[in-house]
Motif scaffolding. Sequence first.
Motif, PDB file in Angstrom:
ATOM      1  N   UNK A 111       0.865  -1.175   0.000  1.00  0.00           N
ATOM      2  CA  UNK A 111       0.000   0.000   0.000  1.00  0.00           C
ATOM      3  C   UNK A 111       0.902   1.225   0.000  1.00  0.00           C
ATOM      4  N   UNK A 112       0.531   2.240  -0.783  1.00  0.00           N
ATOM      5  CA  UNK A 112       1.281   3.490  -0.812  1.00  0.00           C
ATOM      6  C   UNK A 112       0.313   4.653  -0.739  1.00  0.00           C
ATOM      7  N   UNK A 113      -0.139   4.962   0.479  1.00  0.00           N
ATOM      8  CA  UNK A 113      -1.189   5.961   0.675  1.00  0.00           C
ATOM      9  C   UNK A 113      -0.707   7.120   1.539  1.00  0.00           C
ATOM     10  N   UNK A 114      -1.213   8.315   1.250  1.00  0.00           N
ATOM     11  CA  UNK A 114      -0.879   9.479   2.064  1.00  0.00           C
ATOM     12  C   UNK A 114      -1.641   9.467   3.388  1.00  0.00           C
ATOM     13  N   UNK A 115      -2.681   8.655   3.466  1.00  0.00           N
ATOM     14  CA  UNK A 115      -3.534   8.630   4.656  1.00  0.00           C
ATOM     15  C   UNK A 115      -2.815   8.022   5.855  1.00  0.00           C
ATOM     16  N   UNK A 116      -2.986   8.653   7.010  1.00  0.00           N
ATOM     17  CA  UNK A 116      -2.433   8.106   8.250  1.00  0.00           C
ATOM     18  C   UNK A 116      -3.413   7.135   8.907  1.00  0.00           C
ATOM     19  N   UNK A 117      -4.570   6.959   8.274  1.00  0.00           N
ATOM     20  CA  UNK A 117      -5.604   6.067   8.808  1.00  0.00           C
ATOM     21  C   UNK A 117      -5.770   4.811   7.963  1.00  0.00           C
ATOM     22  N   UNK A 118      -4.775   4.529   7.131  1.00  0.00           N
ATOM     23  CA  UNK A 118      -4.877   3.405   6.191  1.00  0.00           C
ATOM     24  C   UNK A 118      -5.120   2.072   6.889  1.00  0.00           C
ATOM     25  N   UNK A 119      -4.425   1.836   7.995  1.00  0.00           N
ATOM     26  CA  UNK A 119      -4.552   0.549   8.689  1.00  0.00           C
ATOM     27  C   UNK A 119      -5.981   0.325   9.155  1.00  0.00           C
ATOM     28  N   UNK A 120      -6.586   1.374   9.689  1.00  0.00           N
ATOM     29  CA  UNK A 120      -7.985   1.291  10.146  1.00  0.00           C
ATOM     30  C   UNK A 120      -8.916   0.965   8.975  1.00  0.00           C
ATOM     31  N   UNK A 121      -8.719   1.634   7.851  1.00  0.00           N
ATOM     32  CA  UNK A 121      -9.561   1.398   6.673  1.00  0.00           C
ATOM     33  C   UNK A 121      -9.395  -0.038   6.177  1.00  0.00           C
ATOM     34  N   UNK A 122      -8.157  -0.500   6.101  1.00  0.00           N
ATOM     35  CA  UNK A 122      -7.907  -1.873   5.640  1.00  0.00           C
ATOM     36  C   UNK A 122      -8.536  -2.897   6.581  1.00  0.00           C
ATOM     37  N   UNK A 123      -8.492  -2.616   7.871  1.00  0.00           N
ATOM     38  CA  UNK A 123      -9.114  -3.518   8.842  1.00  0.00           C
ATOM     39  C   UNK A 123     -10.625  -3.576   8.640  1.00  0.00           C
ATOM     40  N   UNK A 124     -11.235  -2.418   8.406  1.00  0.00           N
ATOM     41  CA  UNK A 124     -12.684  -2.365   8.187  1.00  0.00           C
ATOM     42  C   UNK A 124     -13.076  -3.155   6.933  1.00  0.00           C
ATOM     43  N   UNK A 125     -12.195  -3.100   5.927  1.00  0.00           N
ATOM     44  CA  UNK A 125     -12.447  -3.821   4.667  1.00  0.00           C
ATOM     45  C   UNK A 125     -12.072  -5.298   4.759  1.00  0.00           C
ATOM     46  N   UNK A 126     -11.373  -5.673   5.839  1.00  0.00           N
ATOM     47  CA  UNK A 126     -10.775  -7.005   5.955  1.00  0.00           C
ATOM     48  C   UNK A 126      -9.808  -7.238   4.794  1.00  0.00           C
ATOM     49  N   UNK A 127      -8.993  -6.226   4.515  1.00  0.00           N
ATOM     50  CA  UNK A 127      -8.095  -6.247   3.360  1.00  0.00           C
ATOM     51  C   UNK A 127      -6.627  -6.393   3.729  1.00  0.00           C
ATOM     52  N   UNK A 128      -6.301  -6.375   5.012  1.00  0.00           N
ATOM     53  CA  UNK A 128      -4.887  -6.428   5.425  1.00  0.00           C
ATOM     54  C   UNK A 128      -4.181  -7.649   4.854  1.00  0.00           C
ATOM     55  N   UNK A 129      -4.897  -8.736   4.696  1.00  0.00           N
ATOM     56  CA  UNK A 129      -4.316 -10.012   4.220  1.00  0.00           C
ATOM     57  C   UNK A 129      -3.773  -9.926   2.802  1.00  0.00           C
ATOM     58  N   UNK A 130      -4.198  -8.923   2.055  1.00  0.00           N
ATOM     59  CA  UNK A 130      -3.755  -8.801   0.666  1.00  0.00           C
ATOM     60  C   UNK A 130      -2.417  -8.073   0.524  1.00  0.00           C
TER      61      UNK A 130
END
Length: 219
Positions: A111-130
């Motif tokens: 992931x290459x995002x300017x957001x400092x909240x990326x981890x929270x968003x990925x967790x909500x999406x259940x996307x961290x595994x990707x």
Amino acid sequence: MIKGFIFDLDGVITDTAELHFLAWKALADDMGWQFDRDVNEKLRGVSRMDSIGIIMEHNTVSLPEDEVAALATKKNDIYVASLDQITTEDYLPGARELLTHLRQEGFKVALGSASKNSTKVLQQLNATKYFDVIGDGNSVSKSKPAPDIFLFGAEKLDLKPAECIVYEDAESGVDAAKAGGFFSVGIGPKDRVGHADVCFSSMKEATLFEVKSHFKELF
């Protein structure tokens, strides 16, 4: 040979743009500042502090640095509170399918995002595994159009920029990818991301098959 993919988050994996807009609008209304969707468009792919600078410049406002930082924090608090609304149904069409396909084919993904909240968003999406690597606003000091966040991702993946393809929906993000020596896929209208190596109107169109077809000499 392409060995890795680096993704922006907002507007590529999911669309938190409306949540950002509403948070900035709430802050601007509270301050008595003018803020609309035209101004908001200028914030696409831009860091929080740079965003508030754009809004203040639009309103011909100058404030002490500590007050600006406090206002940026206030906006972020409004935004973070709204992230609980995100669910696994909030991937942009085609995004989850692409991430799944990349995993199946053994590509490295960051992931290459300017957001400092990326981890929270990925967790909500259940996307961290990707993702093998999470690069976000906490990872580097210079935000896009500087290439630092993508260079961070490539380094952590143990890949060279020329071995990676970046997916971006912002002009500044494509600029960052090009500045870092990465191949780029633009998501959105040509007047915004048409300077990418290849451009698609949506993630649904930007499949691995289509990208491989365009960069066939690299696979």
